[in-house]
Enzyme design. Structure first.
Site, PDB file in Angstrom:
ATOM      1  N   LEU A 194       0.831  -1.213   0.000  1.00 23.28           N
ATOM      2  CA  LEU A 194       0.000   0.000   0.000  1.00 23.28           C
ATOM      3  C   LEU A 194       0.857   1.250   0.000  1.00 23.28           C
ATOM      4  O   LEU A 194       1.973   1.274   0.508  1.00 23.28           O
ATOM      5  CB  LEU A 194      -0.960   0.014   1.188  1.00 23.28           C
ATOM      6  N   GLU A 247       0.892   5.185   1.271  1.00 23.50           N
ATOM      7  CA  GLU A 247       0.214   6.146   2.118  1.00 23.50           C
ATOM      8  C   GLU A 247      -0.499   7.115   1.183  1.00 23.50           C
ATOM      9  O   GLU A 247      -0.015   7.394   0.087  1.00 23.50           O
ATOM     10  CB  GLU A 247       1.221   6.900   2.995  1.00 23.50           C
ATOM     11  N   CYS A 296       9.304   4.719   3.955  1.00 27.89           N
ATOM     12  CA  CYS A 296       9.573   3.441   3.277  1.00 27.89           C
ATOM     13  C   CYS A 296      10.748   3.484   2.308  1.00 27.89           C
ATOM     14  O   CYS A 296      11.770   2.861   2.566  1.00 27.89           O
ATOM     15  CB  CYS A 296       8.307   2.982   2.559  1.00 27.89           C
TER      16      CYS A 296
END
Ligand code: UGA
Length: 439
Positions: free
Chosen positions: A154, A156, A266
């Site tokens: 996913l 954000e 990330c």
């Protein structure tokens, strides 16, 4: 199905709410009582579009609940997703796996029945066997506790949509059993039925898919930013260049927007953690290029500082500079590794008076950078500014009328770090407009 989600940050809270939306009975578990109280009240402790609505809907319907108790989680269900954070170790490139191992260690003694543990967090390849080791040592159910690795992809700001409609589902197993696969396929039943591809593989490959995916995404961004640097030195324009490249379906346009580079919780830490792990495995040579990807990325900040200095005729000290953007990208309040804040902080250190505006991330920014000035309203933030820097491409900023804004600033001068301000419009309104990668 009944299931739990352990660790309720960006990944876990979204996963828990999405699983409830798919019709399951979900118990989220987190060690932070404030976070648990907020989630039980239907509020995410961070901004993610659509998530509060799902949390409110399913905490009200009784399908979703949150707790701080591992014992309660173990009693509640036999399928446990682990979504705790795996940040970068302070001062090192490697991952800090403390939360993952602690969460496993806390849950394990309560696993008295056969159970399936599904790792969702991003980890260096070879982590799952360590999780299995902890379970074997402390779980009374012994080898009746199976482990699957199921990386999460996913983004954000699109977390709910990406969780409910993923591009693919990757499942890594030890190869010894099928019970885990049956349970997980059941949990993702609706998503799989809608046609989402499922890739079943071994644990190491599943872990590695995530590292490889983020390394590729980071490389794509640094590639186009390297091209922007060449544009800057040759008088070419990165915007039409990126568009022209993107029409080749082998290259594609998505994930290749030039600008100030990538940040967030990330991509920066994942490429560093990947390099660190490759070093441990003796494969560092294979990932040497990621060092370059990282350095191109941080060089964008320096390039923005150079352009700023150039626009201010070599003097940054005492200048009034407005920065639009604090979040690492639009539609989030996450400021981890935010390129916008890195530039704002560097300008502050160089003696400028910096005012930052952002639609959602100011509270978080204030906590980490109390020395900067902040203004909710981007127009007020720009009053009296000698230079405006557009560093996070919120649509709120592009909607502002440059003609009106020109009357508020001291000098109508803007540097677009994200390439989304309409240059012709800003120039027509009297602004000196510069942009990364554009002549
Ligand atoms: C990233 C990946 O995109 C997800 O697939 C992955 O699941 C996630 O990391 C994760 O590991 O959990 P995220 O960090 O939310 O997701 O954000 P992205 O949308 O990928 O953007 C990352 C950074 O790159 C942002 O600072 C963004 O501004 C920048 N970016 C992105 C660009 O500069 N250009 C682009 O074309 C795309």
């Amino acid at each position: 199905m009944k299931l739990t989600v352990i660790g309720c940050g960006y990944l876990g809270a979204t996963h828990a709410a999405a699983m409830a939306e798919l019709g399951h009975e979900v118990l989220g578990m987190d060690t932070d009582p404030d976070k648990v109280a907020a989630l039980n009240a239907g509020r995410a402790p961070f901004f993610e579009r659509g998530l509060d609505e799902l949390l409110t809907k399913h905490t009200a319907s009784g399908k979703l609940r949150f707790t701080t108790s591992s014992a309660e989680a173990a009693a509640f269900a036999d399928l446990h997703f682990i979504g705790v954070g795996t940040p970068q170790k302070p001062g090192e490139m490697a991952y800090d796996l403390t939360h993952l191992f602690a969460a496993t260690r806390q849950l394990a003694p309560h696993l008295t029945r056969p159970a399936v543990i599904v790792g969702k967090c991003t980890v260096p390849v070879g982590t799952a066997p360590q999780v299995i080791g902890i379970l074997r040592e402390f779980a009374p159910a012994g080898d009746q506790v199976e482990v699957c690795w199921n990386p999460e992809f996913l983004r954000e700001s699109h977390a709910v949509e990406d969780t409910l409609h993923p591009d693919r589902i990757v499942l890594g197993f030890t190869g010894e059993n099928t019970r885990a696969e049956t349970m997980i396929r059941h949990a993702y039943g609706k998503i799989i039925k809608s046609g989402t591809p499922v890739i079943v593989t071994d644990l190491a490959t599943a872990e590695l898919v995530k590292s490889a995916a983020n390394a590729f995404l980071a490389t794509k961004i640094s590639f186009i930013n390297a091209m922007a640097e060449v544009c800057e030195t040759s008088g070419a324009d990165i915007q039409p260049l990126a568009e022209a490249l993107g029409h080749d379906p082998r290259i594609g346009r998505r994930g290749m927007r030039p600008g100030l580079g990538f940040g967030g919780g990330c991509l920066p830490k994942d490429i560093r953690g990947f390099m660190a792990r490759a070093g441990e495995l003796g494969a560092d040579q294979a990932l040497n290029f990621l060092r370059e990807v990282d350095s191109i990325n941080t060089h964008r900040h320096e390039r923005m500082l150079d352009l700023t200095r150039e626009q201010l005729n070599g003097v940054i000290k005492s200048k009034r500079i407005t920065v639009w953007g604090a979040a690492f990208k639009p539609d989030t309040d996450d400021i981890r590794d935010s390129p916008a804040l890195a530039v704002a902080q560097a300008l502050h250190q160089a003696g400028a008076s910096v005012t930052v505006s952002d639609p959602k991330a100011l509270d978080n920014a204030r906590k980490i950078h109390p020395q900067l000035d902040y203004a909710e309203d981007p127009i007020k933030a720009a009053e009296g500014a000698e230079l405006l820097l557009h560093l996070t491409e919120w649509p709120e900023f592009t909607r502002i009328d440059p003609a009106d804004l020109a009357t508020r600033v001291a000098v109508p001068r803007v540097i677009d770090g994200r390439g989304t301000l309409n240059r012709a419009r800003w120039q027509a309104a009297g602004w000196t407009h510069r942009a990364l990668g554009r002549p």
